[in-house]
Design a protein around this motif. Structure first.
Motif, PDB file in Angstrom:
ATOM      1  N   ARG A   1       0.413   1.291 -11.087  1.00 26.14           N
ATOM      2  CA  ARG A   1      -0.790   1.958 -10.596  1.00 26.14           C
ATOM      3  C   ARG A   1      -2.058   1.198 -10.954  1.00 26.14           C
ATOM      4  O   ARG A   1      -2.962   1.057 -10.129  1.00 26.14           O
ATOM      5  CB  ARG A   1      -0.855   3.383 -11.132  1.00 26.14           C
ATOM      6  CG  ARG A   1      -2.113   4.106 -10.724  1.00 26.14           C
ATOM      7  CD  ARG A   1      -2.098   5.573 -11.064  1.00 26.14           C
ATOM      8  NE  ARG A   1      -3.322   6.237 -10.614  1.00 26.14           N
ATOM      9  CZ  ARG A   1      -3.509   7.545 -10.615  1.00 26.14           C
ATOM     10  NH1 ARG A   1      -2.542   8.336 -11.058  1.00 26.14           N
ATOM     11  NH2 ARG A   1      -4.644   8.059 -10.184  1.00 26.14           N
TER      12      ARG A   1
ATOM     13  N   ARG B   1      -6.975  -2.584  -4.831  1.00 30.37           N
ATOM     14  CA  ARG B   1      -7.716  -1.800  -3.840  1.00 30.37           C
ATOM     15  C   ARG B   1      -9.225  -1.924  -4.041  1.00 30.37           C
ATOM     16  O   ARG B   1      -9.985  -2.040  -3.084  1.00 30.37           O
ATOM     17  CB  ARG B   1      -7.309  -0.332  -3.952  1.00 30.37           C
ATOM     18  CG  ARG B   1      -5.921  -0.021  -3.419  1.00 30.37           C
ATOM     19  CD  ARG B   1      -5.617   1.433  -3.660  1.00 30.37           C
ATOM     20  NE  ARG B   1      -4.379   1.849  -3.027  1.00 30.37           N
ATOM     21  CZ  ARG B   1      -3.888   3.076  -3.113  1.00 30.37           C
ATOM     22  NH1 ARG B   1      -4.547   3.996  -3.814  1.00 30.37           N
ATOM     23  NH2 ARG B   1      -2.766   3.403  -2.499  1.00 30.37           N
TER      24      ARG B   1
ATOM     25  N   ALA C   1       0.324   9.059  -5.916  1.00 31.73           N
ATOM     26  CA  ALA C   1       0.496  10.451  -5.490  1.00 31.73           C
ATOM     27  C   ALA C   1       1.517  11.177  -6.354  1.00 31.73           C
ATOM     28  O   ALA C   1       1.328  12.358  -6.692  1.00 31.73           O
ATOM     29  CB  ALA C   1       0.920  10.497  -4.020  1.00 31.73           C
TER      30      ALA C   1
ATOM     31  N   GLU D   1       0.828  -1.205   0.000  1.00 31.18           N
ATOM     32  CA  GLU D   1       0.000   0.000   0.000  1.00 31.18           C
ATOM     33  C   GLU D   1       0.867   1.263   0.000  1.00 31.18           C
ATOM     34  O   GLU D   1       0.531   2.263  -0.639  1.00 31.18           O
ATOM     35  CB  GLU D   1      -0.925  -0.001   1.218  1.00 31.18           C
ATOM     36  CG  GLU D   1      -2.220  -0.750   0.988  1.00 31.18           C
ATOM     37  CD  GLU D   1      -3.014  -0.172  -0.171  1.00 31.18           C
ATOM     38  OE1 GLU D   1      -3.485   0.975  -0.084  1.00 31.18           O
ATOM     39  OE2 GLU D   1      -3.144  -0.882  -1.194  1.00 31.18           O
TER      40      GLU D   1
ATOM     41  N   THR E   1      -4.409   3.664   6.852  1.00 35.24           N
ATOM     42  CA  THR E   1      -3.903   2.289   6.836  1.00 35.24           C
ATOM     43  C   THR E   1      -2.888   2.076   7.945  1.00 35.24           C
ATOM     44  O   THR E   1      -2.908   1.034   8.635  1.00 35.24           O
ATOM     45  CB  THR E   1      -3.276   1.977   5.472  1.00 35.24           C
ATOM     46  OG1 THR E   1      -4.270   2.088   4.455  1.00 35.24           O
ATOM     47  CG2 THR E   1      -2.679   0.577   5.447  1.00 35.24           C
TER      48      THR E   1
ATOM     49  N   LEU F   1      -3.191   6.516   3.310  1.00 34.10           N
ATOM     50  CA  LEU F   1      -2.060   5.783   3.876  1.00 34.10           C
ATOM     51  C   LEU F   1      -1.973   6.001   5.386  1.00 34.10           C
ATOM     52  O   LEU F   1      -1.658   5.067   6.142  1.00 34.10           O
ATOM     53  CB  LEU F   1      -0.761   6.211   3.195  1.00 34.10           C
ATOM     54  CG  LEU F   1       0.511   5.497   3.664  1.00 34.10           C
ATOM     55  CD1 LEU F   1       0.374   3.983   3.564  1.00 34.10           C
ATOM     56  CD2 LEU F   1       1.720   5.983   2.862  1.00 34.10           C
TER      57      LEU F   1
ATOM     58  N   VAL G   1       4.470   9.181   4.261  1.00 34.53           N
ATOM     59  CA  VAL G   1       3.362  10.121   4.468  1.00 34.53           C
ATOM     60  C   VAL G   1       3.883  11.533   4.652  1.00 34.53           C
ATOM     61  O   VAL G   1       3.374  12.496   4.052  1.00 34.53           O
ATOM     62  CB  VAL G   1       2.521   9.695   5.683  1.00 34.53           C
ATOM     63  CG1 VAL G   1       1.608  10.840   6.117  1.00 34.53           C
ATOM     64  CG2 VAL G   1       1.700   8.461   5.365  1.00 34.53           C
TER      65      VAL G   1
ATOM     66  N   THR H   1       0.724   3.962  -2.935  1.00 31.46           N
ATOM     67  CA  THR H   1       0.447   5.368  -2.611  1.00 31.46           C
ATOM     68  C   THR H   1       1.489   6.281  -3.238  1.00 31.46           C
ATOM     69  O   THR H   1       1.154   7.334  -3.800  1.00 31.46           O
ATOM     70  CB  THR H   1       0.416   5.575  -1.087  1.00 31.46           C
ATOM     71  OG1 THR H   1      -0.623   4.753  -0.528  1.00 31.46           O
ATOM     72  CG2 THR H   1       0.165   7.025  -0.732  1.00 31.46           C
TER      73      THR H   1
ATOM     74  N   GLU I   1      -4.585  10.196  -1.373  1.00 32.83           N
ATOM     75  CA  GLU I   1      -3.715   9.031  -1.240  1.00 32.83           C
ATOM     76  C   GLU I   1      -2.928   9.066   0.074  1.00 32.83           C
ATOM     77  O   GLU I   1      -2.845   8.077   0.788  1.00 32.83           O
ATOM     78  CB  GLU I   1      -2.747   8.976  -2.418  1.00 32.83           C
ATOM     79  CG  GLU I   1      -3.370   8.548  -3.716  1.00 32.83           C
ATOM     80  CD  GLU I   1      -3.800   7.099  -3.693  1.00 32.83           C
ATOM     81  OE1 GLU I   1      -3.024   6.240  -3.217  1.00 32.83           O
ATOM     82  OE2 GLU I   1      -4.927   6.808  -4.140  1.00 32.83           O
ATOM     83  N   ALA I   2      -2.346  10.218   0.372  1.00 31.54           N
ATOM     84  CA  ALA I   2      -1.560  10.340   1.606  1.00 31.54           C
ATOM     85  C   ALA I   2      -2.436  10.128   2.830  1.00 31.54           C
ATOM     86  O   ALA I   2      -2.025   9.456   3.798  1.00 31.54           O
ATOM     87  CB  ALA I   2      -0.893  11.715   1.655  1.00 31.54           C
TER      88      ALA I   2
END
Length: 877
Positions: A735, A742, A654, A646, A676, A673, A698, A650, A669-670
């Protein structure tokens, strides 16, 4: 506001001071080919508004991203500091425009610094300083020397409230109001200075095709403004007034010309108005060029059609414009919608002369036929197609010739106001207009005189001077330049603001130009951008600038709204950036603005959204500060592998979105994460290296938008130096594959939720996730790729599928029914692995063990429900 140890004020003040002390954002002069990121510089009105914050957060985020990508980035800021608002404010406050302007600049610079914008302030420019406007005067001289400056009498747009001339683009709406004061604009005849932008009309138009980094809407606005039309100019003889030129793009329709129309301000119309009360009343009181329908008045005159010899009536019509074409036109109501409406209203004959074919003459009594076609009712030209007829009629008519017309007019730069660049010309009785020598530039503004009209007219000591050529008495030009001259080349001054001998360093400009990414409001799509393109082309021709376009990529950012309306002082719906900074912090404001919508779109400011963003940053702060790698004892197991996948996904998504300036998707996306990682930490003891990898990722992905908190968290995680200099994270993740994985996991979790909810299961004991058999994946792939009308027969040709009997036929029917929506997802083995790796998320949510099962190992009643991308779910209570 201060939550759980995140003190945004101390964090932001600390890093702003550190950046300043270490000159972190300075761009060295010796850098070759940097990435040039620029936001349209602001007018210093006194305070930043949210539109400013959005514009400059976009450029700042992109500049930081490119720098973390390893680019040398030029990201400067300056002030569009001349202009009428400062002059009016000075008059109202009985001060002078310079003091008022510089007070506003100091305030706005401080606000920009508090937002954490990473500008190279050593390159700051201010257009109202002699050091800058000297080069406006130099530019005027160069254009004059190249024959691109002209002085002539012209009818101009005059704002009596602002007491100055306005460009056409500065007159807004059907009511023709001044763009600054919203008061009605008048027409006056004044002697004006013009820059001959029309000399570059074709290049300005044609070069738009290569600007594929610009929004098509902006390019179309410029095409429309330039307004090039190919057509024919031909002469009609107007009774008692001689030859009158008319322009048409459809000379093929000339046999259908049943009236001739003149603009209300055409010389013949003015002559008639002086002789006839009814025409006078129409011209001066009824004519409305912006009206919903065409209007006019019939005159006693006739005009002779130069092709047919027919006499046709002459009208004065308000839909004919003096600045479009020649101010006169032939009316062809059968083939022009506007002409048809006018002719119907005035009782003028309507004749069809163009038809789809010779045997299908259109009925034009109710509406015009506007397409090309073949000529009918046109004597010897009957049967010719429109294009051929246009060529032949023009060639056969002595008083007709092919020509090109433009809507674009030369750029009138004369303004009757004080707070602008003095035009470097003196008027001598013997020598006429004389340029001020370059050695005497700048011609500086005198002290401000608070008077009505143009204050420079009242500055007698400044105004009276000696002629540079003969030494006799002379008077300085008291008009100042349109402030769009300032902004037509300011991006070049940032390259070398220290040079006092030239306006810009040519070598550096050739290395650094064009601007790679330009950001600003759509309201500048015509004036500023068109003038900047024009001046860049002139400087390329005259000074050796290697680039003929100033901006490679353009982003026109959307408005910030409140409750669906644009923020404005007049509406009382302005949100103060300073209040937001104090209550929530600059990072919160920046992050909320960037995540709310794509940059090109308008979005609504909400306090709830701001608070939610602050809560997110606080949670991130706590997540990072609570992590201790020394005590993290988790295993490098399948859960850690899922989290690493993941993280890599990401990064891939991103990075692509940052590069495309779709920041909202990158930030989503950030934030995903972060969610997660929090779930990972709540589910089990995380694997130290995996968790630290995720936290660092992140922080780095958020750094362009939330730089202050990112600096602190980067430091907490043991990072060296400033985060803006940290290399952007990289990933080999695919991607498309990641998004399919996902989607599979998300759909599966949603299916489990739905089953538990519908069945009313309170405490599930076991959740089995059953992956479809391989033959269904084969069948789906055939259905997606096949062009056969019946997909069932296609898939049944495969022995393995055919052996499934009724199950295969039933699945084939499903595929046939949903064929238009089908797509191939993950391969079966990839789907199995993805579900097994993500099983912990389902276990965590529902507090039940989860097993991923192959179809062959599951009960048939369950496995038959499984399809590719949609596993079957069996929940045991």
């Amino acid at each position: 506001m201060n939550q759980d140890g995140y003190d945004h004020q101390s964090v932001e003040q600390r890093w702003q001071a550190a950046w300043d002390d270490d000159r972190v954002y300075r761009t060295p002069d010796s850098v070759s080919d940097p990435t040039y990121v620029l936001g349209m510089y602001p007018y210093p009105s006194g305070k930043l508004h949210m539109g400013h914050v959005r514009n400059y957060t976009i450029t700042d985020a992109y500049a930081r991203f490119r720098r973390m990508q390893g680019d040398n980035v030029l990201h400067p800021m300056g002030w569009d500091a001349f202009g009428l608002p400062a002059e009016n404010a000075a008059k109202e406050r009985d001060t002078n425009p310079r003091d008022w302007t510089f007070d506003c600049i100091d305030t706005m610079r401080g606000q920009m610094e508090s937002m954490g914008f990473g500008y190279d302030w050593e390159r700051e420019i201010t257009t109202c300083t002699p050091e800058y406007y000297k080069w406006n005067q130099w530019l005027f001289r160069r254009l004059y020397e190249e024959g691109l400056v002209e002085q002539r009498d012209a009818e101009v747009n005059w704002c009596p409230d602002c007491e100055t001339v306005l460009a056409d683009e500065q007159v807004e709406g059907e009511a023709e109001l001044c763009w600054r004061c919203d008061n009605p604009v008048e027409q006056r005849e004044l002697e004006q200075w013009f820059l001959k932008i029309t000399e570059y009309a074709d290049e300005l138009l044609d070069d738009l095709e290569a600007l594929d980094g610009w929004p098509e809407s902006v390019r179309q606005m410029q095409r429309n403004w330039i307004g090039r039309q190919y057509g024919t100019e031909l002469t009609f003889d107007v009774e008692g007034h001689g030859p009158v030129e008319a322009f048409t793009t459809r000379v093929d329709t000339i046999y259908g010309a049943t009236f001739f129309a003149l603009a209300p301000d055409h010389p013949i119309s003015q002559t008639l108005a002086a002789e006839d009360d009814e025409i006078h009343h129409f011209v001066h009181h009824e004519a409305d060029p912006d009206g919903d329908e065409p209007n006019g008045i019939k005159t006693s005159l006739t005009a002779t059609n130069p092709v047919t010899g027919q006499e046709i009536p002459v009208f004065v019509a308000d839909f004919v414009l003096s600045d479009v074409g020649t101010g006169a036109l032939m009316g062809v109501p059968g083939h022009d919608t506007r002409d048809h409406a006018f002719a119907s209203k005035m009782g003028v004959e309507i004749i069809p002369v163009i038809a789809p074919s010779e045997d299908a003459v259109p009925d034009v009594s109710e509406g015009a036929y506007t397409d090309d076609g073949v000529l009918v009712n046109s004597d010897s030209y009957n049967g010719l197609d429109s294009e051929t007829a246009r060529d032949e009629i023009t060639a056969d008519t002595d008083v007709a010739e092919k020509t090109t017309q433009y809507r674009l007019r030369d750029w009138g730069i004369s303004r009757q106001r004080y707070w602008g660049t003095p035009i470097p010309v003196v008027r001598c009785n013997d020598c006429g207009p004389v340029l001020v020598p370059e050695s005497e530039l700048p011609v500086e503004l005198p002290a401000f005189i608070n008077t009505t009209g143009n204050p420079l007219d009242a500055a007698d000591e400044w105004k009276h001077t000696a002629c540079p050529e003969c030494g006799g008495d002379a008077v300085r030009e008291t008009d100042t330049m349109d402030t769009f001259v300032d902004s037509s080349w300011y991006f070049l001054r940032y390259v070398s603001p220290d040079r006092s001998d030239v306006p810009f360093d040519l070598d550096r400009s050739n290395d650094w130009m064009p601007v790679d990414q330009y950001v600003g409001g759509i309201e500048h799509a015509v004036m500023h951008l068109l003038y900047s393109r024009f001046i860049t082309k002139v400087l390329s021709d005259t000074e050796g600038l290697e680039h003929r376009e100033p901006f490679s990529n353009l982003l026109a950012q959307g408005m910030v709204q409140l409750d669906g309306s644009k923020m404005s002082k007049s509406k009382g719906n302005v949100v103060s950036p300073q209040r937001i900074i104090e209550e929530y912090g600059a990072d919160t404001a920046r992050l909320f603005i960037m995540q709310a919508a794509q940059p090109e779109r308008a979005f609504d400011w909400t306090e709830e959204g701001v608070r939610s963003t602050y809560v997110f940053l606080t949670r991130l702060w706590n997540l990072v500060n609570s992590f201790d790698p020394a005590t993290a004892a988790g295993d490098d197991d399948s859960v850690a592998a899922y989290v690493r996948a993941e993280i890599d996904a990401t990064i891939a998504v991103a990075t692509e979105e940052y590069d495309s300036l779709t920041f909202n998707i990158a930030l989503r996306e950030a934030q995903g994460l972060v969610r997660t990682l929090r779930q990972y930490a709540e589910y089990t003891d995380p694997h130290a290296e995996t968790f630290e990898y995720g936290l660092n990722t992140v922080v780095q992905l958020l750094a362009p938008v939330a730089p202050h908190i990112a600096e602190s968290l980067h430091e907490t995680l043991g990072g060296d130096g400033y985060i803006v200099d940290v290399a952007w994270p990289t990933s080999d993740a695919d991607r498309s594959f990641a998004e399919k994985r996902r989607r599979l996991v998300q759909n599966t979790r949603e299916d489990v939720r739905q089953i538990i909810d519908v069945a009313g299961i309170d405490n599930p004991k076991q959740i089995d996730v059953v992956v479809a058999p391989e033959w269904k994946y084969q069948a789906l792939e055939i259905a997606v790729e096949s062009d056969a009308p019946n997909v069932i027969s296609e898939i049944m040709q495969i022995p393995e599928i055919r052996s499934q009997g009724d199950a295969a036929a039933s699945y084939g029917q499903d595929l046939q029914a949903e064929r238009e929506a089908l797509s191939v997802g993950l391969a079966r083995t990839d789907e199995y692995d993805a579900l097994e790796a993500a099983a912990w998320l389902i276990e965590r949510e529902f507090e039940a063990p989860v097993t991923v099962i192959e179809a062959a190992a599951a009960e048939q009643s369950v496995s038959k429900k499984a399809t590719p991308g949609r596993p079957a779910i069996d929940i045991q209570e």
